[in-house]
Motif scaffolding. Sequence first.
Motif, short mmCIF file in Angstrom:
data_model
loop_
_atom_site.label_atom_id
_atom_site.label_comp_id
_atom_site.label_asym_id
_atom_site.label_seq_id
_atom_site.Cartn_x
_atom_site.Cartn_y
_atom_site.Cartn_z
N SER A 279 0.83 -1.21 0.00
CA SER A 279 0.00 0.00 0.00
C SER A 279 0.86 1.25 0.00
N ILE A 280 0.20 2.38 -0.32
CA ILE A 280 0.82 3.70 -0.20
C ILE A 280 -0.10 4.50 0.74
N THR A 281 0.50 5.12 1.77
CA THR A 281 -0.30 5.92 2.71
C THR A 281 0.21 7.36 2.73
N GLY A 282 -0.73 8.29 2.76
CA GLY A 282 -0.38 9.70 2.94
C GLY A 282 -0.88 10.18 4.29
N TYR A 283 0.00 10.86 5.06
CA TYR A 283 -0.41 11.39 6.38
C TYR A 283 0.46 12.59 6.72
N GLN A 284 -0.16 13.67 7.16
CA GLN A 284 0.54 14.90 7.54
C GLN A 284 1.56 15.33 6.47
N GLY A 285 1.12 15.28 5.22
CA GLY A 285 1.94 15.76 4.11
C GLY A 285 3.05 14.81 3.67
N ARG A 286 3.15 13.64 4.33
CA ARG A 286 4.20 12.69 3.95
C ARG A 286 3.59 11.42 3.34
N LEU A 287 4.41 10.72 2.54
CA LEU A 287 3.94 9.49 1.89
C LEU A 287 4.76 8.30 2.36
N TYR A 288 4.10 7.15 2.54
CA TYR A 288 4.78 5.95 3.03
C TYR A 288 4.40 4.76 2.15
N ARG A 289 5.42 3.92 1.85
CA ARG A 289 5.14 2.70 1.09
C ARG A 289 5.28 1.50 2.05
N ALA A 290 4.29 0.61 2.02
CA ALA A 290 4.38 -0.63 2.81
C ALA A 290 4.43 -1.81 1.86
N THR A 291 5.35 -2.72 2.13
CA THR A 291 5.40 -3.95 1.32
C THR A 291 5.51 -5.17 2.25
N ILE B 1 2.62 6.90 12.94
CA ILE B 1 2.00 6.51 11.67
C ILE B 1 2.69 5.25 11.10
N GLU B 2 4.02 5.16 11.28
CA GLU B 2 4.72 3.96 10.78
C GLU B 2 4.19 2.71 11.50
N GLU B 3 3.96 2.81 12.81
CA GLU B 3 3.44 1.65 13.56
C GLU B 3 2.01 1.31 13.15
N CYS B 4 1.21 2.37 12.88
CA CYS B 4 -0.18 2.13 12.41
C CYS B 4 -0.15 1.36 11.09
N ILE B 5 0.73 1.80 10.18
CA ILE B 5 0.78 1.16 8.85
C ILE B 5 1.29 -0.29 9.00
N ARG B 6 2.27 -0.47 9.90
CA ARG B 6 2.83 -1.83 10.10
C ARG B 6 1.74 -2.77 10.62
N LEU B 7 0.99 -2.31 11.62
CA LEU B 7 -0.07 -3.15 12.19
C LEU B 7 -1.16 -3.42 11.14
N ALA B 8 -1.54 -2.37 10.40
CA ALA B 8 -2.60 -2.52 9.40
C ALA B 8 -2.16 -3.49 8.30
N GLU C 212 9.53 5.77 4.01
CA GLU C 212 8.95 7.04 3.58
C GLU C 212 9.36 7.30 2.14
N ILE C 213 8.44 7.79 1.33
CA ILE C 213 8.72 8.06 -0.08
C ILE C 213 9.13 9.52 -0.20
N GLN C 214 10.29 9.75 -0.78
CA GLN C 214 10.73 11.13 -0.98
C GLN C 214 10.17 11.57 -2.32
N TRP C 215 9.20 12.44 -2.31
CA TRP C 215 8.55 12.81 -3.57
C TRP C 215 8.17 14.28 -3.56
N THR C 216 8.47 14.96 -4.65
CA THR C 216 7.93 16.31 -4.81
C THR C 216 7.26 16.39 -6.17
N SER C 217 6.20 17.11 -6.21
CA SER C 217 5.43 17.20 -7.46
C SER C 217 6.31 17.81 -8.56
N SER C 218 6.23 17.21 -9.77
CA SER C 218 7.01 17.76 -10.88
C SER C 218 6.24 18.89 -11.56
N LYS C 219 4.94 19.07 -11.14
CA LYS C 219 4.14 20.11 -11.79
C LYS C 219 4.22 21.44 -11.06
#
Length: 315
Positions: free
Chosen positions: A227-239, A269-276, A308-315
Amino acid sequence: MITTTTLNAAIDKTYYVKQFKLGASHRATEVFAEAGGKGINVARTLLELGADPYAMGFLGGNNGSFIQDELDKQGIKHDFIRVSGESRINLNIIDESDYSSTEVLESGPVISVDELEQFRTKIAAQSKRTPWMVCSGSLPRGVALSTYAELIEIARNNGTKVFLDTSGEALRSSIQAKPFFIKPNEKEIAELTGQSVADEDGLFANIHALMNQGIACVTVSLGEKGSITGYQGRLYRATVPRLEIVNTVGCGDAFVAGMVVGFSQLKSIEECIRLATATGSANALTQSAGYVQMEEVERIKKIVNIEEIQWTSSK
Ligand SMILES: Nc1ncnc2c1ncn2[C@@H]1O[C@H](COP(=O)(O)OP(=O)(O)OP(=O)(O)O)[C@@H](O)[C@H]1O
Ligand SMILES: O=P(O)(O)OC[C@@]1(O)O[C@H](CO)[C@@H](O)[C@@H]1O
């Protein structure tokens, strides 16, 4: 207490067959019948995770009585409105050769204006005593598309945070009400945004856009890809590593249960995503829809990867 609402409850009937062939007759090797519908699956998973679920919604006819008996047997507290129609049966045929699943979902009973009004009254009272509410699944016939938005509004006015897991127009119509959390899967986010998740840049931009619209936490679940989760302006990838799965129906519900438990216990948030993630994946290891075993959740938690995904919009 975590309240779950299932407006369109179901008996989930799962048939295992050796090899599923369209147009052929099959003899089932195993059959399971469970109290289901997304919110009820969430409630059962919450109980397994040690939380205190309270299940609400509509139940009707003999199928509704079966669901109610199962909830009683499983020790899940509940308060459903009895309706004059019959709760649905949803069919899942699992091919044992590759554990692929074929589902047939009924549309469920028609809810009358009076039955819906009784439910509104109950929810308004319940939201005064529950800090967390999970609204899951399709809307039954007779229930307006704006119903989830209405429930979110009632809940927010009482300080209750709503976790919403629905699809199609029911999801689209609820976004402006700003639920605390949403969890569209690949298909549902594509329907909502018109963009495939194959375009990751577009997916990240869409998750940011939903957060900017006032939804605190957005997870796009991607089945075996995590999954990909967004929270408080940050993005996280879980595999998660590859698992010996048997039935993925209800993985999304288990994920939502893990997420609400995480937030209710003030985890990071990392622990929430891990448990989920571990709870979602553990569901795929049980034959019945919407069941997890705590030992599996604990085992998978250790092998989930969160970054955490390091991402900034290219637009
Ligand atoms: N095949 C799988 N192997 C491992 N984990 C899985 C698998 N399928 C699902 N999961 C876990 O469960 C989570 C939710 O799954 P998915 O994206 O399939 O939800 P969903 O489509 O909403 O499911 P449903 O509607 O059946 O409840 C995933 O993010 C992942 O953590
Ligand atoms: O028709 P809905 O309400 O969208 O989904 C119903 C359903 O497929 O979802 C659950 C799995 O997530 C099953 O218990 C149930 O049968």
